[in-house]
Design a protein around this motif. Structure first.
Motif, mmCIF file in Angstrom:
data_model
loop_
_atom_site.group_PDB
_atom_site.id
_atom_site.type_symbol
_atom_site.label_atom_id
_atom_site.label_comp_id
_atom_site.label_asym_id
_atom_site.label_seq_id
_atom_site.Cartn_x
_atom_site.Cartn_y
_atom_site.Cartn_z
ATOM 1 N N VAL A 60 0.969 -1.242 0.054
ATOM 2 C CA VAL A 60 0.033 0.018 0.002
ATOM 3 C C VAL A 60 0.664 1.145 -0.001
ATOM 4 O O VAL A 60 2.127 1.220 0.118
ATOM 5 N N ALA A 61 0.262 2.280 -0.160
ATOM 6 C CA ALA A 61 1.308 3.802 -0.235
ATOM 7 C C ALA A 61 1.493 3.945 1.310
ATOM 8 O O ALA A 61 2.666 4.184 1.584
ATOM 9 N N GLN A 62 0.653 3.878 2.203
ATOM 10 C CA GLN A 62 0.981 4.031 3.678
ATOM 11 C C GLN A 62 -0.017 3.164 4.522
ATOM 12 O O GLN A 62 -1.089 3.151 4.125
ATOM 13 N N VAL A 63 0.351 2.828 5.801
ATOM 14 C CA VAL A 63 -0.301 2.134 6.729
ATOM 15 C C VAL A 63 -0.357 2.680 8.128
ATOM 16 O O VAL A 63 1.003 2.991 8.526
ATOM 17 N N THR A 64 -1.155 2.901 8.748
ATOM 18 C CA THR A 64 -1.038 3.274 10.132
ATOM 19 C C THR A 64 -1.635 2.065 11.076
ATOM 20 O O THR A 64 -2.624 1.272 10.638
ATOM 21 N N GLY A 65 -0.840 1.569 11.887
ATOM 22 C CA GLY A 65 -1.427 0.693 13.056
ATOM 23 C C GLY A 65 -1.816 1.338 14.167
ATOM 24 O O GLY A 65 -0.901 2.071 15.043
ATOM 25 N N LEU A 66 -3.024 1.048 14.646
ATOM 26 C CA LEU A 66 -3.583 1.814 16.215
ATOM 27 C C LEU A 66 -3.787 0.478 17.031
ATOM 28 O O LEU A 66 -4.391 -0.309 16.567
ATOM 29 N N ASP A 67 -3.443 1.088 18.300
ATOM 30 C CA ASP A 67 -3.874 -0.040 19.342
ATOM 31 C C ASP A 67 -3.893 0.657 20.941
ATOM 32 O O ASP A 67 -3.221 1.923 20.989
ATOM 33 N N LEU A 68 -4.725 0.169 21.785
ATOM 34 C CA LEU A 68 -4.546 0.592 23.069
ATOM 35 C C LEU A 68 -3.481 0.569 23.722
ATOM 36 O O LEU A 68 -3.236 1.175 24.619
ATOM 37 N N THR A 69 -2.581 -0.567 23.439
ATOM 38 C CA THR A 69 -1.479 -0.890 24.415
ATOM 39 C C THR A 69 -0.110 -0.542 23.977
ATOM 40 O O THR A 69 0.348 -1.121 22.938
ATOM 41 N N GLU A 70 0.490 0.299 24.541
ATOM 42 C CA GLU A 70 1.797 0.913 24.135
ATOM 43 C C GLU A 70 2.781 -0.296 24.062
ATOM 44 O O GLU A 70 3.753 -0.280 23.177
ATOM 45 N N ALA A 71 2.768 -1.412 24.938
ATOM 46 C CA ALA A 71 3.882 -2.305 25.111
ATOM 47 C C ALA A 71 3.814 -3.224 23.731
ATOM 48 O O ALA A 71 4.641 -3.532 23.362
ATOM 49 N N MET A 72 2.503 -3.147 23.181
ATOM 50 C CA MET A 72 2.451 -4.300 21.747
ATOM 51 C C MET A 72 2.939 -3.201 20.877
ATOM 52 O O MET A 72 3.745 -3.556 19.947
#
Ligand SMILES: C[S@@+](CC[C@H](N)C(=O)[O-])C[C@H]1O[C@@H](n2cnc3c(N)ncnc32)[C@H](O)[C@@H]1O
Length: 253
Positions: A60-72
């Motif tokens: 893809v052109a760009q991807v953002t990964g979102l999550d609640l947990t900073e350690a992950m």
């Protein structure tokens, strides 16, 4: 701190290294259904240690990964750096209140995570809002075979991982997707056989929890045990279970 942050914060390293989570059989099916292109702006919701976002990045052109947990997310950033992927970023955030403007993305994914969401309807409404018209949302998540067996399954899963919320049926998914405005384009079920010893170790279960899980498994009739996918050894001991992963492509038409 939410139960997801507690659970996944404590076991992030095991998750990052787990082969079945990194490259398990739902991932190629999800990628096939997503049909990513070099024009896509993608968002992977509840990305965890980034397995799905990292697989999307070269496509893809760009991807953002979102999550609640900073350690992950810390593991996800490390792996993106090691792979030299420059078009993927990871940020904290809640699936039920996506921190992005309307129509910001052309492709959304969420793999092995919606059973942790407290309000799936809010996540689906948010996914619909941040997708461009014509965009798609591809989900991979474990399902219950019938509404009657869902309470047993939710108790079983929650004993092992307290951040488990609900393992919905395909019919419930269909209704929630329709109510959010999505068209249901394509779906399939992908079986995951999970060995019991490995499964409880991944979540750091104490011996009394393991005992309670075995007792819970024994509380079903043989027919129900079969329906929820439990497997027993020759001495009658619980050795594994098979989860059915629904992979579905939803479209904002
Ligand atoms: C099983 S892991 C993620 C798997 C990952 N998507 C993959 O493909 O390997 C589930 C993740 O959901 C995250 N999570 C749970 N509830 C969330 C929410 N409401 N918003 C964002 N992330 C959430 C947890 O922090 C955890 O990292």
């Amino acid at each position: 701190m939410t139960s997801s942050q507690e659970q996944f914060g404590a076991h992030a390293a095991k998750y990052a290294q787990s082969e079945i989570h990194r490259a398990g059989p739902s991932l190629p099916v999800l990628l096939d259904f997503a049909a990513p292109t070099r024009q896509d702006r993608a968002l992977d919701v509840a990305t965890g240690t980034g397995h799905t976002a990292l697989a999307l990045a070269p496509r893809v052109a760009q991807v953002t990964g979102l999550d609640l947990t900073e350690a992950m997310l810390a593991h996800a950033r490390q792996q993106a750096g090691a792979a030299g992927l420059a078009n993927v970023t990871f940020q904290p955030g809640d699936a039920e209140a996506l921190p992005f403007p309307d129509a910001a993305f052309t492709l959304l994914t969420s793999r092995h995570a919606p059973h942790h969401f407290h309000h799936l309807d809010r996540f689906l409404a948010e996914a619909f809002r941040v997708l461009e018209p014509g965009g798609r949302l591809v989900i991979a998540d474990q399902i219950s075979p019938t509404p009657e067996l869902q309470p047993w399954i939710d108790t079983y899963q929650r004993r092992r991982d307290p951040s488990h919320v609900a393992q919905r049926t395909v019919a419930a998914w269909r209704e929630l997707a329709r109510a959010a405005g999505f068209g249901w384009a394509r779906d399939t079920l992908v079986p995951y056989r999970l060995e019991f010893g490995w499964w409880v170790a991944q979540s750091g279960c104490a011996p009394e929890t393991v005992r309670a899980l075995r007792e819970h498994a024994a509380s079903l009739t043989a027919e129900e045990q079969d329906a929820v996918g439990l497997h027993f050894g020759e001495a009658g001991e619980l050795v594994a279970h098979t989860e059915q992963m629904l992979v579905v492509r939803l479209e904002k038409r």
